[in-house]
Enzyme design. Structure first.
Site, PDB file in Angstrom:
ATOM      1  N   ARG A  69      36.166  84.642  -9.631  1.00  0.00           N
ATOM      2  CA  ARG A  69      35.008  85.157  -9.426  1.00  0.00           C
ATOM      3  C   ARG A  69      34.956  86.158  -8.047  1.00  0.00           C
ATOM      4  NH1 ARG A  69      30.054  80.859 -10.437  1.00  0.00           N
ATOM      5  NH2 ARG A  69      29.334  82.769  -9.307  1.00  0.00           N
ATOM      6  N   ARG A  96      24.818  85.591  -0.827  1.00  0.00           N
ATOM      7  CA  ARG A  96      24.299  84.514  -1.705  1.00  0.00           C
ATOM      8  C   ARG A  96      23.786  83.015  -0.872  1.00  0.00           C
ATOM      9  NH1 ARG A  96      29.548  83.856  -5.546  1.00  0.00           N
ATOM     10  NH2 ARG A  96      27.806  82.034  -5.586  1.00  0.00           N
TER      11      ARG A  96
HETATM   12  P1  AMP Z   1      25.518  80.660 -10.374  1.00  0.00           P
HETATM   13  O1  AMP Z   1      26.690  80.377 -10.925  1.00  0.00           O
HETATM   14  O2  AMP Z   1      25.018  80.346 -10.601  1.00  0.00           O
HETATM   15  O3  AMP Z   1      26.389  81.177  -9.327  1.00  0.00           O
HETATM   16  O4  AMP Z   1      24.920  82.681 -10.022  1.00  0.00           O
HETATM   17  C1  AMP Z   1      25.997  83.502 -10.249  1.00  0.00           C
HETATM   18  C2  AMP Z   1      24.339  84.556 -10.118  1.00  0.00           C
HETATM   19  O5  AMP Z   1      24.316  84.984 -11.422  1.00  0.00           O
HETATM   20  C3  AMP Z   1      23.883  85.229  -9.124  1.00  0.00           C
HETATM   21  O6  AMP Z   1      24.496  85.393  -8.114  1.00  0.00           O
HETATM   22  C4  AMP Z   1      22.854  85.603  -9.673  1.00  0.00           C
HETATM   23  O7  AMP Z   1      23.444  86.983  -9.513  1.00  0.00           O
HETATM   24  C5  AMP Z   1      22.764  85.818 -11.015  1.00  0.00           C
HETATM   25  N1  AMP Z   1      21.619  84.216 -11.236  1.00  0.00           N
HETATM   26  C6  AMP Z   1      22.329  83.093 -12.101  1.00  0.00           C
HETATM   27  N2  AMP Z   1      21.571  82.337 -12.114  1.00  0.00           N
HETATM   28  C7  AMP Z   1      19.660  83.278 -11.916  1.00  0.00           C
HETATM   29  C8  AMP Z   1      18.958  82.766 -12.161  1.00  0.00           C
HETATM   30  N3  AMP Z   1      17.942  81.439 -12.082  1.00  0.00           N
HETATM   31  N4  AMP Z   1      17.960  83.831 -11.263  1.00  0.00           N
HETATM   32  C9  AMP Z   1      18.338  85.339 -10.896  1.00  0.00           C
HETATM   33  N5  AMP Z   1      19.281  85.097 -11.323  1.00  0.00           N
HETATM   34  C10 AMP Z   1      20.843  84.478 -11.443  1.00  0.00           C
END
Ligand code: AMP
Ligand code: ADP
Ligand code: ZN
Length: 222
Positions: free
Chosen positions: A163, A174
């Protein structure tokens, strides 16, 4: 309205939420709802939502609440969530948690919130070694969860990729965003008596067994 079971997985990026949610889907008969996966699906299909989300994801920032909450509301109208869902990556701040309480209230509210603990160092090692299948989204690790053939998904032969937001600079932000915006949810759910803490540093199958102990019992009660 019928009761539904909503499990909310909490933990830093890389804690193993997605890995565990995918394994739990079959065991519990509840689908994983991952907001990150839905954003990536939209990105792959170049939808307006995907293009908007990308500008935030690339920086490791949260996509605006309004957009994210509406997307989850839409997802929860689909028929596969009739019994509930395993939420992975949502809610991610207090405004989202509050909104989700309102969404879940008619179905009996949030059932349980497992918090998967790992250190920031472990998170960095896990995320920088993470590889994801381009076609089905299955998650691997170059050392800890290797596919049978390097670069190829065991499930469907899809190509594994890293990713864009899994590079160290973005991971650091993050983690910062997690501590600032998401970690207050620990106290929020603790106060509601919903938090259950787990050691996420154990091997994948052992974390899975711990989770099943916890969630299986909860499901039996629900
Ligand atoms: P993840 O796959 O959970 O690591 O999410 C990857 C990215 O998606 C995050 O760094 C945010 O930019 C966005 N994202 C995922 N879930 C959320 C959420 N609940 N609220 C806001 N942004 C989100
Ligand atoms: P999250 O969804 O919380 O961001 P993932 O489930 O994508 O985390 O896991 C992050 C990385 O760590 C992946 O590469 C995954 O294969 C690996 N991983 C997950 N759980 C474990 C574990 N218990 N031990 C070692 N590696 C793990
Ligand atoms: Zn695959």
């Amino acid at each position: 309205m019928n009761r539904r079971t909503f499990f909310v997985l909490l933990g830093v990026p890389g804690a193993g939420k997605g890995t565990q949610a995918k394994l739990l889907e079959e065991r519990l008969g509840l689908p994983q709802v991952s907001t990150g996966d839905i954003f990536r699906y939209n990105l792959k299909n170049e939808t307006a939502l995907g293009i908007l989300a990308k500008s935030y994801m690339d920086k490791g920032e949260l996509v605006p609440d309004e957009v994210t909450i509406r997307m989850v509301e839409d997802r929860l109208t689909q028929s596969d969530v009739a019994k509930g869902a395993i939420l992975d990556g949502f809610p991610r701040n207090l405004a989202q948690a509050d909104a989700f309480d309102k969404i879940a209230a008619p179905y009996g509210g949030v059932s349980l919130v497992p918090l998967i603990h790992i250190s920031d160092e472990e998170a960095m090692t896990r995320i920088t070694g993470r590889r994801v299948c381009r076609s089905c989204g299955a998650v691997y690790h170059i050392d800890f969860n290797q596919p049978q053939r390097a670069g190829v998904c065991d499930l469907d032969g899809g190509e594994l990729y890293q990713r864009d937001d899994d590079k160290p600079e973005t991971v650091r932000n993050r983690l910062y965003v997690y501590y600032k915006q998401t970690s207050p949810l620990i106290g929020y759910y603790y106060a509601k008596g919903l938090l259950a803490e787990l050691d996420g540093t154990r091997p994948i199958d052992q974390v899975q067994a711990d989770l099943l102990d916890l969630l299986g019992a909860e499901e039996a009660v629900a």
